[in-house]
Scaffold this active site. Sequence first.
Site, PDB file in Angstrom:
ATOM      1  N   GLN A  75       0.708   9.292   1.059  1.00 59.48           N
ATOM      2  CA  GLN A  75       1.078  10.698   0.384  1.00 59.48           C
ATOM      3  C   GLN A  75       2.578  10.566   0.173  1.00 59.48           C
ATOM      4  O   GLN A  75       3.039  11.065  -0.815  1.00 59.48           O
ATOM      5  CB  GLN A  75       0.420  11.901   0.988  1.00 59.48           C
ATOM      6  CG  GLN A  75       0.800  13.195   0.183  1.00 59.48           C
ATOM      7  CD  GLN A  75       0.232  14.427   0.975  1.00 59.48           C
ATOM      8  OE1 GLN A  75      -0.348  14.304   1.959  1.00 59.48           O
ATOM      9  NE2 GLN A  75       0.295  15.455   0.229  1.00 59.48           N
ATOM     10  N   ASP A 107      -9.834   4.034  13.579  1.00 57.14           N
ATOM     11  CA  ASP A 107     -10.101   3.364  12.273  1.00 57.14           C
ATOM     12  C   ASP A 107     -10.150   1.810  12.650  1.00 57.14           C
ATOM     13  O   ASP A 107      -9.529   1.082  11.624  1.00 57.14           O
ATOM     14  CB  ASP A 107      -8.802   3.704  11.354  1.00 57.14           C
ATOM     15  CG  ASP A 107      -9.289   3.405   9.703  1.00 57.14           C
ATOM     16  OD1 ASP A 107     -10.382   2.810   9.680  1.00 57.14           O
ATOM     17  OD2 ASP A 107      -8.427   3.121   8.926  1.00 57.14           O
ATOM     18  N   LYS A 131       7.345   0.029   6.603  1.00 60.94           N
ATOM     19  CA  LYS A 131       6.844   1.205   6.246  1.00 60.94           C
ATOM     20  C   LYS A 131       7.967   2.120   5.683  1.00 60.94           C
ATOM     21  O   LYS A 131       8.805   2.298   6.843  1.00 60.94           O
ATOM     22  CB  LYS A 131       5.958   1.932   7.308  1.00 60.94           C
ATOM     23  CG  LYS A 131       4.882   1.363   7.701  1.00 60.94           C
ATOM     24  CD  LYS A 131       4.011   2.148   8.784  1.00 60.94           C
ATOM     25  CE  LYS A 131       2.826   1.696   8.991  1.00 60.94           C
ATOM     26  NZ  LYS A 131       1.992   2.634  10.168  1.00 60.94           N
ATOM     27  N   VAL A 190       4.092   0.927   2.108  1.00 63.32           N
ATOM     28  CA  VAL A 190       4.342  -0.182   3.027  1.00 63.32           C
ATOM     29  C   VAL A 190       4.530  -1.474   2.128  1.00 63.32           C
ATOM     30  O   VAL A 190       4.144  -1.640   1.047  1.00 63.32           O
ATOM     31  CB  VAL A 190       3.001  -0.463   3.803  1.00 63.32           C
ATOM     32  CG1 VAL A 190       2.908  -1.865   4.576  1.00 63.32           C
ATOM     33  CG2 VAL A 190       2.552   1.041   4.551  1.00 63.32           C
ATOM     34  N   GLY A 249       0.797  -1.195  -0.005  1.00 61.10           N
ATOM     35  CA  GLY A 249       0.162   0.084   0.013  1.00 61.10           C
ATOM     36  C   GLY A 249       0.887   1.130  -0.016  1.00 61.10           C
ATOM     37  O   GLY A 249       2.182   0.972   0.082  1.00 61.10           O
ATOM     38  N   GLU A 250       0.328   2.492  -0.044  1.00 65.16           N
ATOM     39  CA  GLU A 250       0.884   3.668  -0.142  1.00 65.16           C
ATOM     40  C   GLU A 250       0.162   4.635   0.247  1.00 65.16           C
ATOM     41  O   GLU A 250      -1.214   4.676   0.260  1.00 65.16           O
ATOM     42  CB  GLU A 250       1.519   4.013  -1.447  1.00 65.16           C
ATOM     43  CG  GLU A 250       0.498   4.157  -2.562  1.00 65.16           C
ATOM     44  CD  GLU A 250       0.947   4.359  -3.935  1.00 65.16           C
ATOM     45  OE1 GLU A 250       2.090   5.168  -3.981  1.00 65.16           O
ATOM     46  OE2 GLU A 250       0.413   3.715  -5.008  1.00 65.16           O
TER      47      GLU A 250
END
Length: 886
Positions: A602, A741, A637, A606, A599-600
């Site tokens: 801004q 979250d 990360k 990751v 994932g990424e």
Amino acid sequence: MCWRDRRTIMHLFLLLILQATAASGQIDPAHCRYALGMEDKRIKDEDITASSQWYETTGPQYARLNREEGDGAWCPEGLEPSDTQYLQVDLGRLTFLTVVGTQGRYARNSGNEFARYYRLNYSRDGLLWKSWRNRLGIMVMEGNKNTYASVINDIHPPIITRYIRVIPVTKLSTTVCMRVELYGCSWDEGLISYSAPEGQLMMQPGYPFANLNDSTYDGVHEKRRLFDGLGQLTDGVIGLDDFLRTRQFSVWPGYDYLGWRNESLGMQGYVEMEFVFDRQRNFTSMKVHSNNMFTHGVKIFSSVSCWFKPRLIAGWEPEAVTFNTVLDDRNPSARYVTVPLNCRAAKSLRCRFFFADVWMMFSEISFQSEDTILPTQAPLLVTASPAPEEGTITATPKTTVSPSASDPPDDGNTPVLIGCLVTIILLLVIIIFLILWCQYVCKVLEKAPRRILEEEVTVRLSSCSDTIILQTPPVPPRSGHAPTGPANADPHYERVFLLDPQYQNPAVLRNKLPELSQSAEASACGGGYAEPDVTQCTPHQCFHSNAPHYAETDIVRLQGVTGSNMYAVPALTVDSLTRKDISAAEFPRQQLIFREKLGEGQFGEVHLCEAEGLPEFLGEGSPLPERDGHSVLVAVKQLRADATSQARNDFLKEIKIMSRLNDPNIIRLLCVCVSSDPLCMVTEYMENGDLNMFLSQREIESTLTHANNIPSVSLSDLLHMSVQISSGMKYLASLNFVHRDLATRNCLLDRRLTIKIADFGMSRNLYSSDYYRIQGRAVLPIRWMAWESILLGKFTTASDVWAFGVTLWEIFTLCKEQPYSLLSDEQVIENTGEFFRNQGRQIFLYAPPLCPPSLFELMMRCWSRDIPDRPTFEGLYQALRPHVNQ
């Protein structure tokens, strides 16, 4: 509303002219064949995504018919017969899709990949996906036979959709590449579903059976009714006068019609249908194509009554529109019956069609409204004649011509047309004057248009040694005090409010909603820590939590630099935050072998990595599972090279917070690489992925699952998972730590099915639809958020409890659907307003069938409107623990 852009005025002028001059009518699939913008790039790169890609140069943005950018096409990363790799296109609006064109990868004669077969999935809302089938039930379409020639496939039946996925199909492991163009026209009618009784079988002596069902309906069939789909009533195919004859080959008699017998509907004498639209519209008329073969006992309806609903969560308006038809016993021709709807505004209609004879049959239903936007005609796809069912033709690239001009209008209508245009021009002059006046008022009042910005708020949390802050949406100062955030924070922020302007001020809400109780006012200001009068609520009070050491909010980013939640220490700057502030050990960077990007965000990404020698590096007491070799999988990360100094500081702060978390149900920070750039933090990687994916691929344990070797979980397993999550959240709450979250996508499982709470969900494209998008970025998980978090920007342990209740609901539905799946994002936000008003109109999640009643009661307590009424995580853990088999 204030409009600033002159293009808006010109656009409005064009729409009014089109509405005045264009003739309304049902879409004809034979002429609705305009290129939708893949080749000419009207469809933007960001609207084309894919499940995977081999390289950046074979990404989805290169899947454009007849173009050769990049390496010439979109190529998914390997393709197995069991794979579901897809190219997804967001058309930007509801579209009537009739044709798909495909090519392989030519790449200036260096390519050798193409898809011999493919299938289509589609979605009108981006959440619920449906599989396309032709009229014979076949899903797979023939694709290409070489890399250069385009193959055009007509879609029978056509698709009404906004999102389309092209899924290559192969019988062998191979590499495929595709270029695509889509053809159709805008579905300006806006109908997204209709519900009706299932069609029935007509058996008459001396005649063949006529099956009058809706064979292409793409919704739900339940209890002899059709729900939440579209089918033959919107496919553009008009039934013949003789309903026993059809326009398609190899189908049964009665195929073009949906029909019902009067006596079979409980002698109620009518058929009730509901229609749902994409937005509220002012309806002028409804056109129903009805059969009238009275010699077989079939007639058009005798009358119709329609009720209107302005919003999906509102009630039906009591006043109905009723229309009586003129019955014709001399002409057996099928016909359109136009029902005037008197410009009633609604988003949903319920109509009762009353029988005039034994049978009633419809083949098409369409709606006209005053604010319908007519499509701008693009180049028309050339076809000599409609292609045979599922047939394919090979066309040379760029074979498009402009549509032929229509016949000139009748001279008798010219004065009327000129009069209409003059009236429209006068109206536009008035509108322009009002727009300019509105702009002036907006400037005076210093109000911007209602828009959602990327805002930042920091909630300070006390710990034993230093103050911890957590990103949340930004909130402007509510008094004359300057914000107390970082020195470089911009003090000029606009408050995020996703509902009406009245929600911007609790005092205004109190005035507009006199039924708001004192207890509700107190809870909006932090439970027992607020003054009784909401008008006296200071910033410090309004953002208290149920713990006494929450302080007033500051401004930082909601989304972390890597696309996950960010946890930071507000008092430290980049210069003052040194290596000694980080308790995690420095790991040799060269021993990290990158395998996959997970994932990424801004400024960061990751990655899945192999860490060589990590167990030895960590030594005794290592949280890693035992391994035979020296390499273990970890999640890394990494801060990107173009990150700002503020992002770098935030990343180091996040490391400091993560290094101090130590609980068996919380993801662990193992080590770091911060002695040189790029900065990295290394965390545990869970072999079984996230809980959402794990549960969605399983069924509840039963004799059937055992007999067929189907992956399953037991009720005891689900309860054990719930206890583990409550245990991890109990630990976070003991540190006065707010997650913000919590959801199954952020609960990871190791190979022993131990759950560890993480925060990667926001960074993963797989779950982008779970977040409310602001300017193209995934920001707020509104379906899991408490009402006070959405309306007041208030994130506390109590709002985490709300999210925990939604997470429990996900677990006991086996993650088969999204929370509030029948509501759009805007309707979810509107529903939070109902929680605030507390008038009993709020919509709750339903009780999952697998969920014990006592557990659903616990969920409902988590969703209590008043904050003090919600349980604590300690209480939730103690309530759930006895249910688990020890």
